[in-house]
Design an enzyme around this catalytic site. Sequence first.
Site, PDB file in Angstrom:
ATOM      1  N   GLU D  48       0.874  -1.169   0.000  1.00 34.73           N
ATOM      2  CA  GLU D  48       0.000   0.000   0.000  1.00 34.73           C
ATOM      3  C   GLU D  48       0.912   1.219   0.000  1.00 34.73           C
ATOM      4  O   GLU D  48       1.623   1.475   0.966  1.00 34.73           O
ATOM      5  CB  GLU D  48      -0.823  -0.060   1.293  1.00 34.73           C
ATOM      6  CG  GLU D  48      -2.000   0.859   1.370  1.00 34.73           C
ATOM      7  CD  GLU D  48      -2.681   0.744   2.745  1.00 34.73           C
ATOM      8  OE1 GLU D  48      -2.688  -0.368   3.352  1.00 34.73           O
ATOM      9  OE2 GLU D  48      -3.171   1.755   3.220  1.00 34.73           O
ATOM     10  N   ASP D  59      -4.626  10.215   9.559  1.00 33.01           N
ATOM     11  CA  ASP D  59      -3.350   9.661   9.990  1.00 33.01           C
ATOM     12  C   ASP D  59      -2.857  10.207  11.319  1.00 33.01           C
ATOM     13  O   ASP D  59      -3.042  11.389  11.625  1.00 33.01           O
ATOM     14  CB  ASP D  59      -2.292   9.916   8.908  1.00 33.01           C
ATOM     15  CG  ASP D  59      -2.543   9.025   7.701  1.00 33.01           C
ATOM     16  OD1 ASP D  59      -2.624   7.809   7.895  1.00 33.01           O
ATOM     17  OD2 ASP D  59      -2.693   9.567   6.584  1.00 33.01           O
TER      18      ASP D  59
END
Lengths: 402, 402, 262, 262
Positions: D48, D59
């Site tokens: 990924e 995040d």
Amino acid sequence: MPNPDASGHWGEFGGRFVPEALIAALDELEAAHTAALADPAFTAELEQLGREYGNLPSPLYFAERLSEEAGVEVWLKREDLNHTGAHKIRNVLGQALLTKRMGKRRIIAETGAGQHGVASATAAAYFGLECTVYMGEEDTRRQALNVARMRLLGAEVVPVTTGSRTLKDAMNEALREWVASVDHTHYLIGSVGGPAPFPQLVRDYCRGIGDEARAQFLERTGALPDVVAACVGGGSNAMGIFTAFLDDEAVKLYGFEAGGDGYDTGRHAATITAGQIGVLHGARTFVLQDEDGQTVESHSISAGLDYPGVGPEHAHLAATGRAAYEPVDDAEAMAALEKLARTEGIICAIESAHGLAGALRLAKGLKAGSRVLVNLSGRGDKDMGNVVEYFGFAGAPEKSGE
Amino acid sequence: MPNPDASGHWGEFGGRFVPEALIAALDELEAAHTAALADPAFTAELEQLGREYGNLPSPLYFAERLSEEAGVEVWLKREDLNHTGAHKIRNVLGQALLTKRMGKRRIIAETGAGQHGVASATAAAYFGLECTVYMGEEDTRRQALNVARMRLLGAEVVPVTTGSRTLKDAMNEALREWVASVDHTHYLIGSVGGPAPFPQLVRDYCRGIGDEARAQFLERTGALPDVVAACVGGGSNAMGIFTAFLDDEAVKLYGFEAGGDGYDTGRHAATITAGQIGVLHGARTFVLQDEDGQTVESHSISAGLDYPGVGPEHAHLAATGRAAYEPVDDAEAMAALEKLARTEGIICAIESAHGLAGALRLAKGLKAGSRVLVNLSGRGDKDMGNVVEYFGFAGAPEKSGE
Amino acid sequence: MHAADAFAKTRAEGRAALVGYLPAGYPTLADSIKAVDIMIDHGADIIELGLPYSDPVMDGPAIQRAADQALAGGFRTRQVFEVTEAVAGRVPILVMTYWNLVERYGVDRFARDFAAAGGAGLITPDLIPDEAGEWIKASDAYGLDRVFLVAPSSTEERIAATVAACRGFVYAQSVMGVTGARAATSAVAPALVERTRKHTDLPIGVGLGVRSGDQAAEIGAYGDAVIVGSAIVNCYLDAPDIPTGHQRLAELTADLAAGVRR
Amino acid sequence: MHAADAFAKTRAEGRAALVGYLPAGYPTLADSIKAVDIMIDHGADIIELGLPYSDPVMDGPAIQRAADQALAGGFRTRQVFEVTEAVAGRVPILVMTYWNLVERYGVDRFARDFAAAGGAGLITPDLIPDEAGEWIKASDAYGLDRVFLVAPSSTEERIAATVAACRGFVYAQSVMGVTGARAATSAVAPALVERTRKHTDLPIGVGLGVRSGDQAAEIGAYGDAVIVGSAIVNCYLDAPDIPTGHQRLAELTADLAAGVRR
Ligand SMILES: Cc1ncc(COP(=O)(O)O)c(C=O)c1O
Ligand SMILES: Cc1ncc(COP(=O)(O)O)c(C=O)c1O
């Protein structure tokens, strides 16, 4: 009501560009807000709160001496007289009351210069809610007094140390934090941005500005204004005053964005004028971004307008032509601020001075006797440091008396 | 009306202890003021001005959470919501309108921390009057933002370099300057002190506070308050709220003076509690003075209460027992300021916090359910520097978030 | 000795009296006594001793600074009696004082102690006759002069009432403004003196702004006394040391005394 | 190559797949290619690639810092195709990206260029199927995987609609919170996987917080893929230099790969 479609879009703008984890909370919020607005007990409580605590409705003021200089009638909606000194109290009282109604016990908020943080902390103190405010670390240093205000009001202030350490990063952090606490925490967003239903919800709590002003204007003049003007950062004060006039086709709506050092310099926050369509903080709207779509830092003397995005309903009003958006640079705004102080004895927020400056510029092209309604969104106390720096008013004596 | 006798005395207090050169101007002023109050056109204009520009009447606010903690009902007269953020706008609008009526084109004013100077500069800007403000040189340095405000509003600020270079010297200088310019200049005094007719005149323009509050209180509760409390510096906000209740014998009136470092330390501004009868700035009243009658410097965390004199009508109310005066020290005032912020989301002026602190202290001796009306004379924006220093709220993060 | 004694002499000489002002305790307690002697030696007819006060609203910068310095040096009200006692006998000694100092000392007590020291009376810049009941009683009791002020802005009624309350002389404040040496003397002064004369036979002193023999001569032409304050204080304020100040004071007083004799 | 190819293999082996995440361009462009090779060499089944973005709302601090560093190093969107091209062929390469970057590049154009580079598909953390009309069209046109997220807070209706829009696998966000290595994996993750399975036969990847072989084994017991991000980024963030980072990455990947094989 000029509401978005069922999926939260106005035309191509708005929507929800957020992690799936937040969707349930957004759905809950939307349902709660819709039910609250339909509940006479809620709206009555909010109205009473605004009146007794927030000092609403704010007065409509005919600025006689300023009008003489401008050559048109200048009417000011005096949001600077609200409790905590800006239109923002309307949004926070509405959302805090909704938070209570949803049974949540905590609010979080993002803030740039600290104005929305202070307003949120105020509402939290009033309602006995816990409150955490995310603020870029840079901003906590520059705006130490607002940090003190929030702490005095009992809020926790969390300096955000990521990214550019300013408002947009504080907003990222608030969204992140919300994902982790969404069961008991409401994200009390500060303007008409973010994922649906926020843009509509914040507008609904701010629209009293225009609803009041429209009625006051009719009562005082027997007519509607020719032009309604407001500054546009995220866009809450502007949507707050525009909404009541959207169906009055003869009334021209003008939003004034921060032109910073000057539009040509590229150092500005004129998102609609200069940005491209994109996705930021959960909505599709205009965004100041580079070729790749990375967000670009905005610049303005006005902390409250210094944001690279804008509420999606404004993007839609711009795209459809219902409202016009123009930049006003630092110098033009500060000149308007000074003019208002000298002619009317009102020191407004630098944000609001952008709206006024734009209106005064427009006035030059209007017929004598035209009526311009300006949303004076806040007072200037918070900005005196900037004013001193800008005008070079030293503390030193201009003349020594004996 | 509880006016002084024809020579401007309440009992042994008040009068005119000024150079003969000013007597004609004081006579003129007294006549003009009396005629103005009797002129429906003047009072109507002043009322409209207050409403549309000053944001009057100010709301009466029931502080529910604070009341729970205090054990009595605490009602706040929200003068902090007035234009420019304090009760002072009432006085300056009244006197400025009177200045116009007298055909004078200029005002002068004294100021300590700058609040009255800003209010005067505001009124001058509004009415298109010239304005000179005298301010102790020490104070111009400590309160640079207020100096900037006055200059922004178009006023000239003259730093006073004589004596202790603080408020009392600024007042001396204003009186001196007035002697030389009295034909075209009005001395817009900042509180209920000075030679007759100033104490009565300022009170008359401030008494709307109490007149409004009394009517609002009756309307909201069906009764009068048991206690009315206010802070006392020169005493304008206190006289402003007391006057309406003077004839209501059951209503106890309390004035709270600045206790500074603590009454016992001798470093305070508790003029009535600790001063002796004397003559200062044109009136006989209580004065902080040494054995010889030299004025002694006062001390308070609150710039607006930091004055070694007090209005003569207060001296009279104290001497006759109609009102009681007690000191509140810095620490007690700051604790009340913090409590109000945390429970109600209102950051008041440090001056006003003295009145609130005194009321909360009184509350301990009152029957449950008693009703206390506190004059919240101003907002705290101007005081945040002091607040930061006092509570040690650094701009530095209390917790760093990532 | 009272003011009248000095005016009897100057009227006999066909000239105006010279009134010299200095704050007691300035530049030091001993030197203020010395300065008064110098003024008398060089032709002053009346001495006006200022009582230093923290809030002198009628004084300009020079006298303010001198008073501040005297207070910083520890000057106490009662010391004005020491100075008076030391200099009394040659010319009348009046004290010019803001009212709070007298009220604090006790009006009757002040009058008693001052009279006992040989003082002639008080000049009261912030006390108008309307507020002076206690002082009028005390000054009557101890036979002291009472000098109130008239000003260009005073109405006829006020001039009449004020001069009626005066004893010794009347003080005409010749400009609207504080004490302080000015280049030109006031144009309104002669008019004020003329208006005042209509109401009284008392001598009329003219104050504020005189700093040279020429100006003294000009004022002496229509006033009965020429009052000099700031210019005298400036002898010391601007001097490198006190002896120099004494010397300048001697020269200035001689010049002024010649002026009133022209 | 598509995600399905990897899952065919891991299912055949009766184990979960290991998905390794790293922002393209981090720690440098070349080293991000090297890092991907290291992960594949040591047992990662799917890669990924993160597309560094200025405002990564999902995040945590580790990935934010890595993305900031990549952007500060001049990373451009189009370079993700270079990286993809360099590493494609051995395992499926997916790109995880915030939506604005794709929209700005042009959705169709992005899909075309990415497919041309050998990419398998996109994981879109801030794009829900409701807003994904254009992306669904483009991914259909270029045969790309579409990985949307489900979360503990998702309703049954939303899970059903989301998995219906997925191709390749479904990403189960196993805790309410941002990416970042946590000590214990989420207790709600198994429940979410179980709920999701009722609506789909697609493999279900479980992300957020894995940092050891033990945790990978634990998740591999109920999930079809174990997704590791922050722990991988930390190999470089905490390392004194890049070679050390590479070495730590090799060790970590090996440990994780052993975990999913337990
Ligand atoms: C007084 C004032 N006006 C306007 C703004 C800009 O926000 P918005 O565009 O949402 O009204 C701010 C934000 O801080 C503000 O403080
Ligand atoms: C808010 C406020 N309250 C009270 C005072 C004290 O003045 P007064 O005693 O005349 O009301 C001041 C003076 O600056 C003030 O700013």
